[in-house]
Design a protein around this motif. Structure first.
Motif, PDB file in Angstrom:
ATOM      1  N   ASP A  43       0.828  -1.206   0.000  1.00  0.00           N
ATOM      2  CA  ASP A  43       0.000   0.000   0.000  1.00  0.00           C
ATOM      3  C   ASP A  43       0.867   1.264   0.000  1.00  0.00           C
ATOM      4  O   ASP A  43       0.523   2.265  -0.630  1.00  0.00           O
ATOM      5  CB  ASP A  43      -0.922  -0.005   1.218  1.00  0.00           C
ATOM      6  CG  ASP A  43      -1.964   1.102   1.170  1.00  0.00           C
ATOM      7  OD1 ASP A  43      -2.311   1.541   0.059  1.00  0.00           O
ATOM      8  OD2 ASP A  43      -2.420   1.533   2.241  1.00  0.00           O
ATOM      9  N   LEU A  44       1.994   1.198   0.699  1.00  0.00           N
ATOM     10  CA  LEU A  44       2.922   2.340   0.711  1.00  0.00           C
ATOM     11  C   LEU A  44       3.461   2.615  -0.681  1.00  0.00           C
ATOM     12  O   LEU A  44       3.607   3.776  -1.092  1.00  0.00           O
ATOM     13  CB  LEU A  44       4.078   2.056   1.676  1.00  0.00           C
ATOM     14  CG  LEU A  44       5.142   3.133   1.823  1.00  0.00           C
ATOM     15  CD1 LEU A  44       4.552   4.412   2.415  1.00  0.00           C
ATOM     16  CD2 LEU A  44       6.288   2.624   2.706  1.00  0.00           C
ATOM     17  N   GLU A  64       5.555   3.241  -4.022  1.00  0.00           N
ATOM     18  CA  GLU A  64       6.669   4.174  -4.232  1.00  0.00           C
ATOM     19  C   GLU A  64       6.220   5.547  -3.724  1.00  0.00           C
ATOM     20  O   GLU A  64       6.042   6.484  -4.504  1.00  0.00           O
ATOM     21  CB  GLU A  64       7.067   4.216  -5.706  1.00  0.00           C
ATOM     22  CG  GLU A  64       7.679   2.934  -6.211  1.00  0.00           C
ATOM     23  CD  GLU A  64       8.905   2.545  -5.396  1.00  0.00           C
ATOM     24  OE1 GLU A  64       9.762   3.415  -5.165  1.00  0.00           O
ATOM     25  OE2 GLU A  64       9.007   1.370  -4.994  1.00  0.00           O
ATOM     26  N   CYS A  65       6.051   5.638  -2.446  1.00  0.00           N
ATOM     27  CA  CYS A  65       5.358   6.743  -1.778  1.00  0.00           C
ATOM     28  C   CYS A  65       5.830   8.134  -2.237  1.00  0.00           C
ATOM     29  O   CYS A  65       7.026   8.407  -2.304  1.00  0.00           O
ATOM     30  CB  CYS A  65       5.549   6.607  -0.272  1.00  0.00           C
ATOM     31  SG  CYS A  65       4.663   7.860   0.675  1.00  0.00           S
ATOM     32  N   ARG A  66       4.838   8.994  -2.517  1.00  0.00           N
ATOM     33  CA  ARG A  66       5.101  10.390  -2.841  1.00  0.00           C
ATOM     34  C   ARG A  66       4.178  11.290  -2.014  1.00  0.00           C
ATOM     35  O   ARG A  66       3.681  12.322  -2.480  1.00  0.00           O
ATOM     36  CB  ARG A  66       4.915  10.640  -4.344  1.00  0.00           C
ATOM     37  CG  ARG A  66       5.811   9.756  -5.211  1.00  0.00           C
ATOM     38  CD  ARG A  66       5.846  10.219  -6.651  1.00  0.00           C
ATOM     39  NE  ARG A  66       6.480  11.513  -6.777  1.00  0.00           N
ATOM     40  CZ  ARG A  66       7.805  11.715  -6.810  1.00  0.00           C
ATOM     41  NH1 ARG A  66       8.647  10.691  -6.708  1.00  0.00           N
ATOM     42  NH2 ARG A  66       8.282  12.934  -6.945  1.00  0.00           N
ATOM     43  N   ARG A  67       3.954  10.870  -0.762  1.00  0.00           N
ATOM     44  CA  ARG A  67       3.016  11.579   0.102  1.00  0.00           C
ATOM     45  C   ARG A  67       3.620  12.809   0.760  1.00  0.00           C
ATOM     46  O   ARG A  67       2.902  13.580   1.380  1.00  0.00           O
ATOM     47  CB  ARG A  67       2.469  10.618   1.166  1.00  0.00           C
ATOM     48  CG  ARG A  67       1.579   9.517   0.587  1.00  0.00           C
ATOM     49  CD  ARG A  67       1.271   8.449   1.621  1.00  0.00           C
ATOM     50  NE  ARG A  67       0.376   7.418   1.102  1.00  0.00           N
ATOM     51  CZ  ARG A  67       0.779   6.371   0.383  1.00  0.00           C
ATOM     52  NH1 ARG A  67       2.076   6.240   0.078  1.00  0.00           N
ATOM     53  NH2 ARG A  67      -0.085   5.475  -0.053  1.00  0.00           N
ATOM     54  N   CYS A  76      10.263  12.337  -0.798  1.00  0.00           N
ATOM     55  CA  CYS A  76      10.392  11.401  -1.918  1.00  0.00           C
ATOM     56  C   CYS A  76      11.304  11.944  -3.007  1.00  0.00           C
ATOM     57  O   CYS A  76      11.856  11.175  -3.806  1.00  0.00           O
ATOM     58  CB  CYS A  76       9.017  11.092  -2.504  1.00  0.00           C
ATOM     59  SG  CYS A  76       8.232  12.518  -3.311  1.00  0.00           S
ATOM     60  N   ILE A 117      13.058   3.704  -0.086  1.00  0.00           N
ATOM     61  CA  ILE A 117      12.187   3.718   1.081  1.00  0.00           C
ATOM     62  C   ILE A 117      12.732   2.698   2.069  1.00  0.00           C
ATOM     63  O   ILE A 117      13.088   1.580   1.704  1.00  0.00           O
ATOM     64  CB  ILE A 117      10.745   3.363   0.687  1.00  0.00           C
ATOM     65  CG1 ILE A 117      10.135   4.491  -0.157  1.00  0.00           C
ATOM     66  CG2 ILE A 117       9.895   3.081   1.919  1.00  0.00           C
ATOM     67  CD1 ILE A 117       8.765   4.168  -0.709  1.00  0.00           C
ATOM     68  N   CYS A 131       3.937   9.896   7.300  1.00  0.00           N
ATOM     69  CA  CYS A 131       4.452   8.547   7.540  1.00  0.00           C
ATOM     70  C   CYS A 131       3.767   7.834   8.705  1.00  0.00           C
ATOM     71  O   CYS A 131       3.693   6.603   8.723  1.00  0.00           O
ATOM     72  CB  CYS A 131       5.952   8.608   7.827  1.00  0.00           C
ATOM     73  SG  CYS A 131       6.987   8.088   6.448  1.00  0.00           S
ATOM     74  N   PHE A 140       1.385   4.749   8.540  1.00  0.00           N
ATOM     75  CA  PHE A 140       1.994   3.473   8.178  1.00  0.00           C
ATOM     76  C   PHE A 140       2.703   2.847   9.376  1.00  0.00           C
ATOM     77  O   PHE A 140       2.681   1.621   9.547  1.00  0.00           O
ATOM     78  CB  PHE A 140       2.945   3.657   6.990  1.00  0.00           C
ATOM     79  CG  PHE A 140       2.219   3.973   5.725  1.00  0.00           C
ATOM     80  CD1 PHE A 140       1.671   2.955   4.949  1.00  0.00           C
ATOM     81  CD2 PHE A 140       2.042   5.281   5.311  1.00  0.00           C
ATOM     82  CE1 PHE A 140       0.979   3.240   3.787  1.00  0.00           C
ATOM     83  CE2 PHE A 140       1.343   5.583   4.149  1.00  0.00           C
ATOM     84  CZ  PHE A 140       0.805   4.553   3.387  1.00  0.00           C
TER      85      PHE A 140
END
Length: 238
Positions: free
Chosen positions: A63-64, A66-69, A73, A79, A154, A157
């Motif tokens: 679900d994470l 290639e995180c760009r939250r 990033c 990561i 973060c 998660f």
């Protein structure tokens, strides 16, 4: 005796001497032996009902993606999700990946990580017995402190990781991790050694291994904190 064997013996002796010196600095007089109780939960914690309901770490990692939250990033290499036993009774939470962690995608792999390994060994544990992760999963530029919006991106998660693992105890390593989890700005010198809670899980704040490399005399304080954790893990209900 061949040269290769000579070198291997010499290296082993040097590593052993270094380990003994570290234990002496920590004030450790006795090494705990690994036990089944210290390494895994009881069979009751793995009932079929719980297995069906609990989210897995693999699902959370997927679900994470290639995180760009958050803006971290933009300059990361990898990561750093976390490593270790998905059924660990002890989770260690650090601040954020450093340069080597960002390069390899694994938490605590530098000199501070080697010191952490020695502390775990003194507890009768190894990395595969525990779970290690960070408040932040991407490296902040120049190893600066994570900013509030980055922590906020973060933390969901991290909460899901802890819910999936369901540990008995958390150790927060250092000022940034402890303050972020406890949502307060109290100095780590005052936070350490005092039981708190995060998501209903007992939490023991202590100094970060990197701090111990700069301030070796603080190793004894960390060992006192660790002994409290060991007693909690070995006690009734632990």
């Amino acid at each position: 005796m061949g040269d290769k064997l000579h070198r291997e013996i010499f290296q082993l002796v040097r590593q052993t001497r270094s380990l003994i010196e570290d234990f002496a600095n920590l004030g450790i007089e006795q090494i705990s032996l690994p036990s089944q109780e210290m390494m895994s939960k009881t069979a009751a914690d793995h009932s079929p009902v719980q297995a069906d309901v609990r989210e897995t770490l693999d699902q959370i990692r997927a679900d994470l993606g290639e995180c760009r939250r958050c803006k971290l990033c933009e300059k990361r290499n990898h990561i750093v999700f976390g490593v270790g036993n998905p059924d660990a009774r002890l989770v260690l939470v650090g601040e954020a990946p450093g340069r080597e962690e960002d390069r390899r995608g694994e938490p605590f792999v530098g000199e501070a990580g080697r010191l952490l390994d020695r502390i775990l060994f003194a507890m009768g544990l190894q990395r595969p017995d525990v779970y290690i992760c960070n408040v932040e999963k991407c490296r902040p530029p120049g190893n600066r402190d994570p900013e509030p919006d980055e922590v906020a991106a973060c933390e969901p998660f991290l909460k899901r990781q802890l819910a999936a693992i369901s540990p008995q105890v958390i150790i927060s390593l250092g000022r940034v991790a402890s303050q972020a989890l406890l949502r307060e700005q109290t100095a780590i010198s005052r936070l350490r050694g005092q039981w708190r809670e995060y998501q209903g899980i007992p939490l023991m704040p202590t100094f970060h291994p990197a701090y111990l490399l700069r301030n070796p005399t603080a190793k004894r304080e960390v060992w006192e904190d660790v002994k409290q954790v060991m007693r909690r893990l070995e006690g009734p209900g632990g």
